[in-house]
Design an enzyme around this catalytic site. Structure first.
Site, PDB file in Angstrom:
ATOM      1  N   ASP A   1       0.886  -1.158   0.000  1.00  0.00           N
ATOM      2  CA  ASP A   1       0.000   0.000   0.000  1.00  0.00           C
ATOM      3  C   ASP A   1       0.930   1.216   0.000  1.00  0.00           C
ATOM      4  O   ASP A   1       2.060   1.127   0.452  1.00  0.00           O
ATOM      5  CB  ASP A   1      -0.847  -0.059   1.286  1.00  0.00           C
TER       6      ASP A   1
ATOM      7  N   ASP B   1      -7.322  -1.387   4.113  1.00  0.00           N
ATOM      8  CA  ASP B   1      -6.388  -2.432   3.690  1.00  0.00           C
ATOM      9  C   ASP B   1      -6.766  -3.799   4.254  1.00  0.00           C
ATOM     10  O   ASP B   1      -6.242  -4.823   3.810  1.00  0.00           O
ATOM     11  CB  ASP B   1      -4.962  -2.093   4.147  1.00  0.00           C
TER      12      ASP B   1
END
Ligand code: ADP
Ligand code: MG
Length: 289
Positions: A13, A217
Site C-alpha cells: 500500500d 487495507d
C-alpha cells in the site's frame, strides 16, 4: 509461506506503508481570478476539517498557518477514495482528486499543466471547485520511508516482484514507485477494490504477500496469501494481518520473509530427523536391541 511455497510478489500500500503517512501541503495555486491562494486554502480547509483523511489534516494545518477563520459547512459528504463535498452558504464546494472532478463534470483544463507538473514531482494534487468551476489546486507531499528503496532491491535479488497499490492518481503513483524502485503500479484503486487486485494476481497463479496499514487495507490483508500489517497503522489492519511489523519499517518485510524461510527449513530438518530415528529405532527396539 504455507506448505513452503515461496512468495512471488509483494504488494505494498502507498500511504502510511511506503510513505511516512505524514503529508504536508507544499504548493497551493489559484486557478480563478477572484480567488487568492489564501481563500482557496481556507475554503478547502473548512470542508477538510470534517474529514479524517490524512490529506485533509494536511490542508487544515496549512490553512491554520494563514490564520484565517474556517467557514461553516452544510451538507458535508465524504466521498471515499476521491474527496469531500459540502456547502458554504449557497456555494457548492468539492475538494478531491482529478477523478472526482471528472465525475462531477468539472473541467480542470485551466490548471491542468500545473497539476501534471506537481504530480510528476511525486506530489498528490487535489483540486478545489466552487459551483462546478475549478478555483485552485493544492499539492501535498509525503516522504518515502527510510529503507524503502533498499527493501525493494533485496526483494528483487530474491526474485520477488514488487507492486504498489494506491488510490492516488497514475502520475503521482508512478513518480513515487520510481523513487522507491518498485516494478509495477496499480493506481486509482478505490478502497473496496484493493482485495480484488490481490485476487487478480492470485488467479495468475502467483503467491501474494500484501503490506498495509489502513482500515481499507484489511480486506486485502485477509485476501493475500500472507498479510503483513504495519504496527503503527490502524487496529483493524493489525487484526487482519498474519504478521505485524511493530515499527513499520519496509526492510522488516524482507527480514520477515527470510525468517519464515529459515524457520520452514528448520521445521523440515526436524521432521526428517524425527522420522529417520523412528523408522530406524522402532524396529530395533521391537527386536529388543
Ligand atoms: P491512498 O490509497 O493513497 O491511501 P485514498 O484511496 O484514501 O488514497 O484516496 C485516493 C485519492 O482520493 C487521494 O489521492 C486524493 O486525491 C483523493 N482524496 C481522498 N480523500 C480526500 C480528502 N479528504 N480530500 C481531498 N482529496 C481526497
Ligand atoms: Mg495506507
Amino acid at each position: 509461506l504455507e506448505k513452503g511455497k515461496k512468495i512471488d510478489v509483494v504488494v505494498f500500500d502507498k500511504t502510511g506503508t511506503l510513505t511516512e503517512g505524514k503529508p504536508r501541503v507544499t504548493d497551493a495555486v489559484s486557478c480563478a481570478e477572484n480567488f487568492t491562494i489564501e481563500l482557496v486554502l481556507l475554503l478547502s480547509a473548512s470542508l477538510e476539517k470534517l474529514s479524517e483523511h490524512p490529506l485533509a489534516q494536511a490542508v487544515v494545518s496549512a490553512a491554520q498557518e494563514k490564520h484565517g477563520a474556517l467557514q461553516e459547512v452544510h451538507e458535508f459528504e465524504n466521498l471515499a477514495g476521491r474527496g469531500v463535498r459540502g456547502r458554504i452558504g449557497n456555494d457548492l464546494l468539492l475538494v478531491g482528486s482529478g477523478r472526482l472532478m471528472r465525475e462531477f463534470g468539472i473541467s480542470t483544463e485551466v490548471c491542468k499543466q500545473k497539476m501534471e507538473e506537481l504530480e510528476n514531482q511525486a506530489k498528490t494534487v487535489i483540486a478545489v471547485s466552487q459551483n462546478k468551476k475549478i478555483i485552485g489546486i493544492i499539492a501535498i507531499a509525503d516522504t518515502l520511508k527510510e529503507g524503502a528503496k533498499e527493501a525493494m532491491e533485496k526483494l528483487h535479488r530474491a526474485h520477488i516482484e514488487t507492486v504498489m497499490i494506491t488510490g492516488d492518481n497514475e502520475r503521482t503513483a508512478q513518480a513515487i514507485a520510481k523513487e522507491a524502485g518498485i516494478q509495477k503500479v496499480f493506481a486509482q484503486v478505490l478502497p473496496q477494490d484493493k482485495a480484488e487486485k490481490i485476487k487478480t494476481l492470485q488467479r495468475e497463479g502467483l503467491k501474494v504477500a500484501f503490506v498495509g496499514d489502513g482500515i481499507n487495507d484489511a480486506p486485502a490483508l485477509v485476501q493475500a496469501d500472507l498479510g503483513i500489517a504495519i504496527g503503527t497503522g490502524t487496529d483493524i489492519a493489525i487484526e487482519a494481518g498474519n504478521i505485524v511489523l511493530v515499527k513499520g519499517h519496509p526492510l522488516k518485510v524482507v527480514e520477515a520473509l527470510a525468517l519464515a524461510r529459515i524457520t520452514f527449513r528448520t521445521i523440515k530438518q526436524n521432521m526428517f530427523w524425527a522420522f529417520f530415528y523412528n523408522i530406524a529405532a522402532l524396529p530395533l527396539a521391537a527386536f529388543g536391541l
